[in-house]
Write a protein that holds these residues in place. Structure first.
Motif, short mmCIF file in Angstrom:
data_model
loop_
_atom_site.label_atom_id
_atom_site.label_comp_id
_atom_site.label_asym_id
_atom_site.label_seq_id
_atom_site.Cartn_x
_atom_site.Cartn_y
_atom_site.Cartn_z
N UNK A 122 27.11 53.31 14.15
CA UNK A 122 28.00 53.97 14.89
C UNK A 122 27.21 55.33 15.58
N UNK A 123 26.57 55.89 14.71
CA UNK A 123 25.94 57.25 15.13
C UNK A 123 24.81 56.70 16.31
N UNK A 124 24.12 55.62 15.76
CA UNK A 124 22.90 55.18 16.62
C UNK A 124 23.52 54.80 17.94
N UNK A 125 24.67 54.21 18.16
CA UNK A 125 25.03 53.76 19.28
C UNK A 125 25.84 54.88 20.08
N UNK A 126 26.25 55.93 19.44
CA UNK A 126 26.99 56.98 20.29
C UNK A 126 25.95 57.91 20.74
N UNK A 127 24.71 57.73 20.15
CA UNK A 127 23.67 58.76 20.83
C UNK A 127 23.31 58.49 22.45
N UNK A 128 23.82 57.16 22.75
CA UNK A 128 23.46 56.82 24.11
C UNK A 128 24.49 57.74 25.16
N UNK A 129 25.41 58.00 24.49
CA UNK A 129 26.22 58.69 25.47
C UNK A 129 26.64 60.32 25.32
N UNK A 130 26.38 60.80 24.11
CA UNK A 130 26.67 62.21 23.59
C UNK A 130 25.59 62.92 23.10
N UNK A 131 25.61 64.32 23.47
CA UNK A 131 24.48 65.21 23.17
C UNK A 131 24.61 65.54 21.55
N UNK A 132 25.68 65.83 21.28
CA UNK A 132 26.22 65.95 19.68
C UNK A 132 27.23 64.97 19.24
N UNK A 133 26.68 64.64 17.99
CA UNK A 133 27.54 63.36 17.40
C UNK A 133 27.81 63.82 16.02
N UNK A 134 29.17 64.13 15.67
CA UNK A 134 29.52 64.61 14.55
C UNK A 134 30.48 63.75 13.72
N UNK A 135 30.37 63.30 12.44
CA UNK A 135 31.20 62.34 11.75
C UNK A 135 32.45 62.85 11.16
N UNK A 136 33.53 62.42 11.18
CA UNK A 136 34.88 63.06 10.84
C UNK A 136 35.28 61.72 10.06
N UNK A 137 35.45 61.95 8.73
CA UNK A 137 36.21 60.92 8.07
C UNK A 137 37.18 61.52 6.68
N UNK A 138 38.28 60.73 6.80
CA UNK A 138 39.36 61.38 5.57
C UNK A 138 38.70 61.48 4.42
N UNK A 139 37.77 60.30 3.79
CA UNK A 139 37.25 60.14 2.63
C UNK A 139 35.75 59.49 2.55
N UNK A 140 35.10 59.61 1.63
CA UNK A 140 33.39 59.37 1.75
C UNK A 140 32.93 59.62 0.36
N UNK A 141 32.12 58.55 0.01
CA UNK A 141 31.13 58.71 -1.28
C UNK A 141 30.08 59.54 -0.83
N UNK A 142 29.63 60.41 -2.02
CA UNK A 142 28.37 61.11 -1.84
C UNK A 142 27.08 60.53 -1.33
N UNK A 143 27.09 59.07 -2.03
CA UNK A 143 26.09 58.21 -1.36
C UNK A 143 26.17 58.10 -0.02
N UNK A 144 27.11 57.58 0.67
CA UNK A 144 27.17 57.35 2.17
C UNK A 144 27.12 58.82 3.02
N UNK A 145 27.57 59.98 2.23
CA UNK A 145 27.18 61.28 3.22
C UNK A 145 25.54 61.16 3.38
N UNK A 146 25.02 61.07 2.13
CA UNK A 146 23.66 61.24 1.92
C UNK A 146 22.94 60.52 2.99
#
Length: 222
Positions: A156-180
């Motif tokens: 999703x980040x890779x695809x969103x870079x086509x349209x946005x200068x800044x891309x932030x991830x916002x999620x209710x919950x995540x594993x530390x592995x995924x964050x890394x």
């Protein structure tokens, strides 16, 4: 790049009533730590589970809601776990370690990618045109209901870079592995419930949990 999480919910279970509650808590976390420019910012949902979260977040923050179709490339024996992800723009990421571990052949990999592409194409036909991501603002908050492996968000980040200068991830919950995994690809991460306990399941953060159907997703978009 930065990671913001809520210390009150660190390694906790059952912190959200449902996805709507999760989206509202996520909005609260963001506005406490980030100066949001409403004229330049979009909330971009990853279907299907990310849509109700993003809907609640966008409503509370008074931001435009968009949809970026990304889907897990599933193991052939399950409807839940995957070994990568594919987006509506053809961006793909494969978890090569998982492919090797489960001895998945190249033919099976290609077949599962094909099934994922068909699922995305079907959803492209049913999601209202005005919500599909075809042009962007300056800033995007990419929203899903949670990150287990992180591969869906990585695409999703890779695809969103086509349209946005800044891309932030916002999620209710995540594993530390995924964050890394995603941390080097985005500009910042907001996560209410960060967990570094194993095994990790997104559903454990929610008191009420169900798979969001395409019909339910479309109700939020309407």
């Amino acid at each position: 790049m930065f990671v913001v999480h809520d210390e009150r919910y660190y390694n906790k279970f059952g912190v959200f009533k449902d996805r709507i509650d999760a989206g509202e808590k996520l909005a609260d976390l963001i506005v406490r730590h980030f100066d949001v420019d409403r004229d330049k910012t979009d909330v971009v949902a990853i279907p299907a589970g990310g849509v109700p979260v993003a809907w609640a977040m966008a409503k509370k923050m008074k931001l435009r809601l968009k949809v970026l179709l990304v889907s897990k490339i599933l193991f052939p024996w399950t409807t839940e776990a995957g070994f990568g992800a594919l987006s509506m723009f053809g961006d793909v990421e494969l978890n090569k370690r998982a492919i090797r571990h489960y001895k998945i052949s190249d033919d099976v990999v290609e077949e599962q990618i094909k099934k994922t592409r068909e699922k995305i194409e079907r959803r492209l036909k049913i999601i209202p045109e005005k919500y599909l991501l075809k042009e962007g603002n300056e800033i995007a908050f990419l929203v899903d209901d949670g990150l287990a492996s992180g591969y869906t968000m990585l695409v999703a980040i890779k695809s969103a870079r086509r349209f946005y200068d800044k891309v932030y991830v916002a999620v209710p919950t995540a594993s530390s592995h995924a964050i890394n995994l995603i941390s080097k690809s985005c500009d910042g991460i907001f996560c209410v419930n960060l967990r570094d306990v194993y095994p990790y399941a997104v559903a454990d953060a929610y008191l009420e949990w169900h798979d969001v159907s395409e019909e339910e997703m479309l109700e939020f978009l309407k």
